[in-house]
Design a protein around this motif. Structure first.
Motif, PDB file in Angstrom:
ATOM      1  N   ALA A 126      37.289   0.874  26.346  1.00 14.44           N
ATOM      2  CA  ALA A 126      38.671   1.025  25.902  1.00 14.44           C
ATOM      3  C   ALA A 126      39.283  -0.359  25.700  1.00 14.44           C
ATOM      4  O   ALA A 126      39.290  -1.186  26.618  1.00 14.44           O
ATOM      5  N   ASP A 127      39.758  -0.625  24.500  1.00 15.80           N
ATOM      6  CA  ASP A 127      40.412  -1.888  24.148  1.00 15.80           C
ATOM      7  C   ASP A 127      39.472  -3.097  24.180  1.00 15.80           C
ATOM      8  O   ASP A 127      39.942  -4.238  24.189  1.00 15.80           O
ATOM      9  N   ALA A 128      38.164  -2.882  24.199  1.00 12.54           N
ATOM     10  CA  ALA A 128      37.220  -4.013  24.187  1.00 12.54           C
ATOM     11  C   ALA A 128      37.054  -4.551  22.770  1.00 12.54           C
ATOM     12  O   ALA A 128      37.118  -3.810  21.785  1.00 12.54           O
ATOM     13  N   ASP A 129      36.837  -5.865  22.661  1.00 12.44           N
ATOM     14  CA  ASP A 129      36.546  -6.496  21.377  1.00 12.44           C
ATOM     15  C   ASP A 129      35.054  -6.433  21.063  1.00 12.44           C
ATOM     16  O   ASP A 129      34.661  -6.247  19.914  1.00 12.44           O
ATOM     17  N   TRP A 130      34.235  -6.659  22.109  1.00 10.87           N
ATOM     18  CA  TRP A 130      32.776  -6.640  21.961  1.00 10.87           C
ATOM     19  C   TRP A 130      32.158  -5.865  23.108  1.00 10.87           C
ATOM     20  O   TRP A 130      32.661  -5.899  24.241  1.00 10.87           O
ATOM     21  N   LEU A 131      31.065  -5.188  22.805  1.00 11.95           N
ATOM     22  CA  LEU A 131      30.180  -4.614  23.815  1.00 11.95           C
ATOM     23  C   LEU A 131      28.828  -5.299  23.659  1.00 11.95           C
ATOM     24  O   LEU A 131      28.268  -5.334  22.555  1.00 11.95           O
ATOM     25  N   VAL A 132      28.304  -5.846  24.751  1.00 12.36           N
ATOM     26  CA  VAL A 132      27.007  -6.514  24.743  1.00 12.36           C
ATOM     27  C   VAL A 132      26.015  -5.648  25.513  1.00 12.36           C
ATOM     28  O   VAL A 132      26.198  -5.377  26.706  1.00 12.36           O
ATOM     29  N   LEU A 133      24.979  -5.188  24.827  1.00  7.29           N
ATOM     30  CA  LEU A 133      23.894  -4.433  25.451  1.00  7.29           C
ATOM     31  C   LEU A 133      22.735  -5.404  25.608  1.00  7.29           C
ATOM     32  O   LEU A 133      22.159  -5.843  24.614  1.00  7.29           O
ATOM     33  N   ALA A 134      22.398  -5.735  26.851  1.00  8.48           N
ATOM     34  CA  ALA A 134      21.516  -6.880  27.036  1.00  8.48           C
ATOM     35  C   ALA A 134      20.446  -6.633  28.092  1.00  8.48           C
ATOM     36  O   ALA A 134      20.711  -6.044  29.136  1.00  8.48           O
ATOM     37  N   GLY A 135      19.251  -7.122  27.776  1.00  6.91           N
ATOM     38  CA  GLY A 135      18.164  -7.105  28.733  1.00  6.91           C
ATOM     39  C   GLY A 135      17.186  -5.974  28.522  1.00  6.91           C
ATOM     40  O   GLY A 135      17.362  -5.101  27.664  1.00  6.91           O
ATOM     41  N   SER A 136      16.143  -5.998  29.323  1.00  3.14           N
ATOM     42  CA  SER A 136      15.116  -4.965  29.256  1.00  3.14           C
ATOM     43  C   SER A 136      15.638  -3.651  29.809  1.00  3.14           C
ATOM     44  O   SER A 136      16.669  -3.611  30.492  1.00  3.14           O
ATOM     45  N   LEU A 137      14.917  -2.577  29.511  1.00  6.03           N
ATOM     46  CA  LEU A 137      15.242  -1.264  30.068  1.00  6.03           C
ATOM     47  C   LEU A 137      14.326  -0.989  31.253  1.00  6.03           C
ATOM     48  O   LEU A 137      13.137  -1.282  31.196  1.00  6.03           O
ATOM     49  N   PRO A 138      14.849  -0.412  32.330  1.00  4.37           N
ATOM     50  CA  PRO A 138      14.004  -0.121  33.482  1.00  4.37           C
ATOM     51  C   PRO A 138      13.094   1.070  33.196  1.00  4.37           C
ATOM     52  O   PRO A 138      13.353   1.855  32.263  1.00  4.37           O
ATOM     53  N   PRO A 139      12.009   1.219  33.962  1.00  5.93           N
ATOM     54  CA  PRO A 139      11.176   2.415  33.811  1.00  5.93           C
ATOM     55  C   PRO A 139      12.031   3.679  33.940  1.00  5.93           C
ATOM     56  O   PRO A 139      12.972   3.735  34.723  1.00  5.93           O
ATOM     57  N   GLY A 140      11.721   4.669  33.130  1.00  2.87           N
ATOM     58  CA  GLY A 140      12.454   5.932  33.167  1.00  2.87           C
ATOM     59  C   GLY A 140      13.470   6.096  32.058  1.00  2.87           C
ATOM     60  O   GLY A 140      13.800   7.215  31.674  1.00  2.87           O
ATOM     61  N   LEU A 141      13.984   4.983  31.521  1.00  4.20           N
ATOM     62  CA  LEU A 141      14.928   5.075  30.410  1.00  4.20           C
ATOM     63  C   LEU A 141      14.151   5.006  29.100  1.00  4.20           C
ATOM     64  O   LEU A 141      13.252   4.179  28.945  1.00  4.20           O
ATOM     65  N   PRO A 142      14.504   5.842  28.120  1.00  2.34           N
ATOM     66  CA  PRO A 142      13.753   5.857  26.856  1.00  2.34           C
ATOM     67  C   PRO A 142      14.017   4.611  26.029  1.00  2.34           C
ATOM     68  O   PRO A 142      15.045   3.938  26.189  1.00  2.34           O
ATOM     69  N   ASP A 143      13.101   4.321  25.113  1.00  3.24           N
ATOM     70  CA  ASP A 143      13.232   3.136  24.263  1.00  3.24           C
ATOM     71  C   ASP A 143      14.519   3.150  23.455  1.00  3.24           C
ATOM     72  O   ASP A 143      15.053   2.082  23.115  1.00  3.24           O
ATOM     73  N   ASP A 144      15.033   4.336  23.119  1.00  3.93           N
ATOM     74  CA  ASP A 144      16.233   4.424  22.290  1.00  3.93           C
ATOM     75  C   ASP A 144      17.515   4.545  23.124  1.00  3.93           C
ATOM     76  O   ASP A 144      18.557   4.951  22.602  1.00  3.93           O
TER      77      ASP A 144
END
Length: 315
Positions: A126-144
């Motif tokens: 809410a009201d953010a200018d940027w969202l940064v999705l960063a780093g590897s995914l842990p086991p159990g989370l899908p590639d997408d």
């Protein structure tokens, strides 16, 4: 406001050796430190150190000693309760600045964890200018997983959705570029080569070749690419042009977190309204500052090198 999501945070332990690393030998450690890490957390720490507004979203087991390290950062955090400790990463640096990294996979996360992380991230935007999705995914989370986060944020906030930057690698980056349409990606040259399937060595092929490869993605797959090139600087490619900057001379102490700091510096400049060339300068200065500090210590404005950062427009 810059929101970050760190799906696979880590307790980063860094040791500095008195001599070059000798495999199989006993060596003396001259310095050691521990930091709450993970790419998104690193970005938030740099932004906060610069006086910027940030909020870090991450999974956190309240019983995990890592929670203490997170709280010691003083960052505004939106912690998603999970079970299981964060991973521990080890970095070994020698007097010449040569860095060896040992990264753990991380604790496996459940589908319920994925849903909670996604919902927390959407709410934080809410009201953010940027969202940064960063780093590897842990086991159990899908590639997408990052793709589903991007879609959920844009569906919830519509025209008020923040711009979205992604800094990851491997299958997660492949999925984002295939289906996520992020506003910005921040690969290094090796990650760009793996992403496009194009052999690439900036020391041999040159910056123009990096630009050509990145331009195969911009703008029809991603809005822009900010490619970090280590000692060769950084390159920004957008639909409107390309800019390359070279760093000032520094004494390298640890390259861990330098790319994260580059992204933070770039975004700090962009949110302040800087032109592309000046945003490249900001990214390079922060990356160089991080490389001159031990461990994953976030650079503050006082740490920035004062040398010139030439930026040229590529055609």
């Amino acid at each position: 406001m810059i929101v970050t999501l760190t799906a696979n945070p880590s307790l980063d332990r860094a040791v500095a050796l008195a001599a070059p690393l000798a495999v199989g030998e006993v060596q003396s450690v001259v310095a050691a430190r521990e930091d709450a890490g993970g790419k998104g957390l690193n970005v938030s720490r740099v932004i906060a150190a610069a006086g910027g507004s940030t909020l870090a979203v991450l999974p956190l087991d309240p019983a995990d000693p890592f929670a203490t390290a997170v709280h010691q950062t003083g960052l505004p955090v939106r912690a998603v309760p999970v079970r299981g400790a964060a991973r521990t990463n080890l970095t070994v640096t020698d007097p010449a600045g040569t860095t060896t990294k040992l990264n753990a996979l991380g604790t496996a996360r459940t589908e319920a964890d994925a849903t909670a992380l996604r919902e927390a991230t959407v709410a934080a935007c809410a009201d953010a200018d940027w969202l940064v999705l960063a780093g590897s995914l842990p086991p159990g989370l899908p590639d997408d997983f990052y793709v589903t986060v991007i879609r959920a944020v844009r569906e919830r906030w519509g025209t008020r959705a923040p711009s979205i930057a992604v800094d990851t690698s491997g299958a997660a980056l492949q999925a984002v570029v295939a289906d996520g349409r992020p506003d910005l990606i921040k690969p290094n040259d090796e990650e760009l080569a793996a992403l496009t399937g194009t052999p690439l060595d900036v020391t041999v092929d040159g910056v123009d070749r990096v630009r050509e490869v990145a331009a195969t993605l911009v703008p029809h797959r991603v809005g822009a690419a900010f490619v970090t090139l280590g000692s060769a600087g950084a390159l920004l490619i957008t639909a409107d042009g390309a800019w390359h900057g070279t760093p000032p001379p520094i004494r390298v102490r640890s390259t861990v977190g330098a790319g994260d700091s580059s992204l933070a510096g770039f975004l700090l400049a962009r949110t302040a309204g800087a032109a592309p060339a000046d945003a490249v300068r900001g990214g390079i200065r922060y990356g160089a500052a991080a490389a001159s500090l031990p461990g994953t210590q976030p650079p503050a404005p006082a740490d920035l090198p004062t040398g010139d950062v030439p930026v040229v427009t590529l055609t």
